[in-house]
Design a protein around this motif. Structure first.
Motif, PDB file in Angstrom:
ATOM      1  N   THR A 134       0.831  -1.209   0.000  1.00  0.00           N
ATOM      2  CA  THR A 134       0.000   0.000   0.000  1.00  0.00           C
ATOM      3  C   THR A 134       0.859   1.250   0.000  1.00  0.00           C
ATOM      4  O   THR A 134       0.569   2.218  -0.721  1.00  0.00           O
ATOM      5  N   ARG A 185       1.135   4.236  -3.025  1.00  0.00           N
ATOM      6  CA  ARG A 185       0.812   5.641  -2.740  1.00  0.00           C
ATOM      7  C   ARG A 185       2.027   6.556  -2.851  1.00  0.00           C
ATOM      8  O   ARG A 185       1.927   7.747  -2.553  1.00  0.00           O
ATOM      9  N   VAL A 244      -6.535   3.078  -4.146  1.00  0.00           N
ATOM     10  CA  VAL A 244      -5.792   2.145  -3.299  1.00  0.00           C
ATOM     11  C   VAL A 244      -6.521   1.942  -1.971  1.00  0.00           C
ATOM     12  O   VAL A 244      -6.641   0.809  -1.478  1.00  0.00           O
ATOM     13  N   LYS A 245      -7.029   3.016  -1.401  1.00  0.00           N
ATOM     14  CA  LYS A 245      -7.749   2.896  -0.133  1.00  0.00           C
ATOM     15  C   LYS A 245      -9.004   2.049  -0.303  1.00  0.00           C
ATOM     16  O   LYS A 245      -9.309   1.194   0.544  1.00  0.00           O
ATOM     17  N   LEU A 261      -7.921  -1.559  -0.734  1.00  0.00           N
ATOM     18  CA  LEU A 261      -7.543  -2.161   0.539  1.00  0.00           C
ATOM     19  C   LEU A 261      -8.780  -2.473   1.374  1.00  0.00           C
ATOM     20  O   LEU A 261      -8.867  -3.535   2.011  1.00  0.00           O
ATOM     21  N   GLN A 264      -8.301   6.143   6.385  1.00  0.00           N
ATOM     22  CA  GLN A 264      -8.331   4.813   5.774  1.00  0.00           C
ATOM     23  C   GLN A 264      -9.128   3.863   6.661  1.00  0.00           C
ATOM     24  O   GLN A 264      -8.890   3.792   7.868  1.00  0.00           O
TER      25      GLN A 264
END
Length: 881
Positions: free
Chosen positions: A56, A60, A286-287, A290, A338
């Motif tokens: 992750t 980022r 990405v968040k 995840l 997040q």
């Protein structure tokens, strides 16, 4: 039925105990395997979480073109930079050039060196590359024009190779070992000298061309206004990091980052790490990715543990809970938020904020559990007020879970929300907060011991593991000095951490320093804020405890009625249970009667002992004793008047079972008439005996009259509300009457009619087994086999979420009627499968006697079925020695 008192009860109990004893070793082995699997799963899960965290971070990390500007003269370096230069010069290198590198808003210098002893160059970049200090790379050039680059502990992070560069990471534990690794490469390669200008040009070109190289090979892509690694490139780098993480964690011996320079290095490293964190891109994709991956993993784990319905409910409840936190955090200005799910643990929302008032932090903590708790209670009240509502999903279970989870989360135990709220109220007293964390660990161990569940033991262990860290943070926080600049404060904290805890590892000190700074960035709760938090917790849990003590829990949670029995009644009930179930330490009947005599005259328990005394008699004496009880007109706790009538007629049938059918019918009818004379309202208690009368008449050679009696009885039962509960036994007797007279079509018509015809496909329906036999008798073998399997196997056990919290596990279906299923398989031509079935259930072959002897106590018109089972046992059961 109270008449379930047969000698086979003790035999069945002994058989069950024997089977359970045989399974003890298997259960122990399964428990051991479960513990091993759990430990392996937790370790693998922690490593997977670590890997995903690195992946992750890489996804980022923005990439920007590097701009290199040569410097005309050597800058004046001191401190850490000067020590690093001196360490390289001690290896025989001299300074040859200086450059300034711009990476977006970040600037740093690099120094170019040439070796006095070998055809090699070095570049010292004043950018910390990890625990190995500043980034240092050695270079040489071979005859093929390749540039041999040897870096240290940074090679895993390169996303693309350069066609003119051969890169090797030494993963060395000192600068000397790093240089030795490069010298070893020189010895095995045909290295040629290069001019200082050419070497400097090629090295600078490699640095500045790296961004374009990443673009050309597709290792980065444009997202918004910034370039980020592709998933494939980041995954490769993360895997390489995972592969060499042990080498990266080894201590690095260097005078430039130890001794008098250690605290300065750690402070610089901390500032650089935080700068990189602040410079990360938002990367909402990405968040969200995840969040989706962690939610899917959690759903799979929880679905395996708790069942899919409960897993989905748990996922939604936790999502709503964390969304409450997230919305409040967003309102109060949190950055870089997040949400992530953690299998076996729950879920969490992270973010960064500064200078947040205590009341705002309290609102954030309560924004998760309070809405979920209110919604769960509201749903329970609605479902209680509307019990007839039908839903495809078990909302009662989901609402109960929502109340339990959110109420549990408000327990004043760290790290639950309630615990954090309590710790917030103690913000001005660090030692009290540390004591509270210690209490929390003890509380979790207490809950785990009380509830005896592995998940709570796991949580308790995790809380206990955090205790040393909490203690260290508290001690380090006391070293804070007001008035120091940021870098001075950082140096002081790192020096204090090393002095207090005797550890020079940056990663260990980093977490402690960051925790201290995070506490300082938050405003301590003011007195009124602490007071409100404490009042809320006291009011909430005081109310909960009060409700429990006053026994005012509502229906969805079940009620525990207060004990109203006297000590004499409690003692009698315990003794009576032992007597009825024929336990080894059961009292004698005389002792039981003496206990009953000590009770009040009108206590219904005395009726129960009178019935037990009647049962112990024989023949006419027993019947007379039953009649006297009926004439009293009273009922007991275990024996109602209907049960007493059934007991009288059952023993009357047992005593006459071996007589001629017409004599047996006459005696039973006489007993029925006597009961109707004494208590006409007890018609329902005579139905089982009336079925026996009809069977005896059929056995005496008058099937027409027997069928007429059955039809008359069915009409009476259907029309009498007091007899409705017996209609199933009458329908079963009619169906088996037709089957015993080779009329399966009539039997099917009876079973498929109302009121149970639409329930025959349900496993719990008692008539499902009779329906299977009727299908087989009709020649519908395939349907009969399927129906027999349905009726003979239990449903697979799927524990509720509460049962799983106590350690319950899924269990496969259990076979209760193995010979019935074997009979169906034989009828369908599946002889080998039938034999295999009974091999797996050897206890089913008890019917393998030499000759068939009808049991007079068999249910009405069941003798033909017993004979069929005996015949199939003879054909499929293995021979006994």
């Amino acid at each position: 039925m109270a008449s379930f008192r047969v000698s086979g009860l003790r035999k069945a109990r002994r058989a069950a105990l024997a089977i359970s004893e045989l399974r003890i070793q298997e259960c122990d082995e399964m428990e051991l395997l479960w513990v091993v699997f759990l430990v392996v799963g937790v370790v693998a899960g922690l490593k997977l979480i670590q890997f995903i965290a690195v992946l992750t971070q890489l996804l980022r990390m923005p990439f920007v073109p590097l701009r290199v500007t040569p410097l005309s003269e050597a800058p004046v370096y001191c401190g850490l930079e000067s020590a690093a230069i001196e360490e390289l010069e001690a290896l025989g290198f001299r300074q040859e050039g200086w450059t300034r590198v711009e990476r977006g808003p970040i600037q740093f210098d690099s120094v170019f060196f040439q070796s006095n002893q070998a055809p090699a160059f070095a570049e010292l970049t004043f950018l910390i590359g990890g625990a190995g200090g500043f980034v240092i790379t050695f270079y040489s050039f071979d005859v093929q024009g390749q540039m041999l680059a040897t870096t240290n502990r940074t090679g895993w992070g390169y996303l693309a190779e350069h066609p003119g560069v051969s890169l090797l990471d030494a993963y060395a534990d000192s600068l000397q070992a790093h240089w030795s690794a490069h010298l070893a490469r020189i010895e095995t390669a045909e290295v040629i000298p290069a001019s200082t200008e050419e070497a400097h040009r090629r090295i600078s070109a490699w640095t500045t061309d790296y961004f374009d190289r990443l673009r050309s090979v597709g290792a980065i892509r444009l997202i918004g206004d910034a370039w980020y690694p592709t998933f494939r490139a980041a995954l490769g780098a993360a895997w390489e990091w995972f592969r060499v993480r042990g080498k990266l964690a080894r201590p690095y011996a260097s005078g430039a980052i130890s001794g008098e320079h250690e605290s300065e290095f750690h402070a610089r490293f901390y500032q650089q790490s935080e700068a990189f964190r602040d410079g990360r891109g938002a990367r909402r994709d990405v968040k969200l990715g995840l969040l989706a991956v962690s939610a899917t993993a959690s759903l799979l784990v929880w679905g395996w543990l708790f069942g899919w319905g409960q897993a989905i409910a748990l996922l939604v409840i936790l999502f709503v809970h964390e969304m409450g936190h997230a919305l409040a955090m967003r309102v109060f200005g949190y950055r870089d938020m997040q949400m992530v799910f953690l299998p076996l643990v729950g879920a969490a929302v992270t973010g960064a904020a500064r200078d947040l008032a205590g009341w705002k932090r309290a609102v954030i903590l309560l924004a998760g559990p309070v809405p979920g708790l209110v919604a769960g209670i509201g749903a329970l009240l609605y479902l209680t007020a509307n019990p007839g509502s039908e839903f495809a999903f078990d909302w009662q279970m989901a609402a109960s879970m929502a109340v339990f989870i959110n109420l549990f989360n408000l327990l004043p135990i760290s790290p639950l929300d309630g615990g954090q709220l309590f710790a917030l109220s103690l913000g001005r007293w660090p030692r009290l907060r540390l004591g509270f964390v210690l209490f929390s660990a003890a509380a979790f161990f207490g809950l785990a011991f009380w509830l005896e569940h592995w998940l709570l033991w796991l949580v308790a262990a995790l809380v206990a593991v955090t205790l040393p860290g909490q203690w260290r943070v508290t001690r380090l926080g006391r070293e804070w000095r007001e008035g120091l600049r940021e870098e001075q404060q950082l140096r002081h904290l790192f020096q204090s951490a090393q002095r207090l805890f005797h550890s020079s590892a940056f990663q260990r000190q980093y977490g402690l320093v960051k925790a201290v700074l995070a506490e300082r960035e938050m405003r301590p709760a003011r007195t009124w804020e602490s007071g409100i938090a404490l009042v809320f917790l006291v009011a909430l849990w005081g109310g909960v405890v009060g409700v429990v003590l006053e026994e005012r829990l509502w229906v969805p949670f079940g009620t525990q009625p207060a004990e109203t029995r006297t000590p004499q009644q409690i003692a009698f009930d315990d003794a009576y249970d032992l007597y009825r179930y024929e336990e080894d330490d059961a009292p004698t009947l005389d002792a039981l009667v003496r206990q009953a005599d000590a009770l009040m005259v009108d206590d219904p328990r005395r009726i129960d002992t009178t019935v037990e005394s009647a049962i112990s008699l024989e023949g006419a004496a027993r019947q007379a004793a039953f009649e006297r009880v009926l004439l009293e007109g009273r009922t007991g706790l275990s024996f109602s008047r209907k049960n007493i009538a059934e007991e009288r007629l059952w023993y009357l049938y047992r005593d006459s079972a071996l007589l001629a059918p017409e004599v047996r019918a006459a005696r039973l009818q006489e007993g029925i008439d006597r009961i109707m004379q004494i208590a006409p309202e007890l018609y329902a208690g005579t139905i089982a005996a009336r079925l026996r009368v009809a069977e005896a008449i059929d056995q005496a050679g008058d099937p027409g009259r027997a069928l007429e009696l059955l039809e008359t009885l069915e009409r009476r039962v259907r029309g009498d509300e007091a007899c409705r509960c017996e209609i199933r036994s009458v329908i079963q007797a009619r169906a088996n009457f037709h089957l015993s007279h080779q009329a399966p079509a009539l039997a099917l018509a009876v079973l498929e009619g109302p009121p149970y015809g639409d329930r025959l496909d349900q496993r719990k329906e008692p008539l499902a087994l009779d329906y299977a036999w009727a299908l087989l008798a009709s020649g519908r073998n395939e349907e009969g086999v399927a129906q027999m399997r349905l009726a003979s196997y239990s449903a697979p056990f799927r524990p509720s979420w509460a049962q799983r919290l106590k350690g319950a596990r899924d269990r496969p279906p259990r076979l209760y009627q193995p010979l019935d299923v074997a009979y169906a398989l034989v009828q369908d031509g599946q002889l080998e499968e039938a034999r295999q079935l009974v091999r797996d259930t050897r206890w089913a072959c008890w019917r393998e006697e030499a000759t068939f002897e009808p049991d007079p106590m068999t249910e009405p018109w069941q003798t033909w079925r017993e004979r069929s089972l005996w015949e199939v046992a003879r054909s499929v059961c293995p021979q006994h020695d």
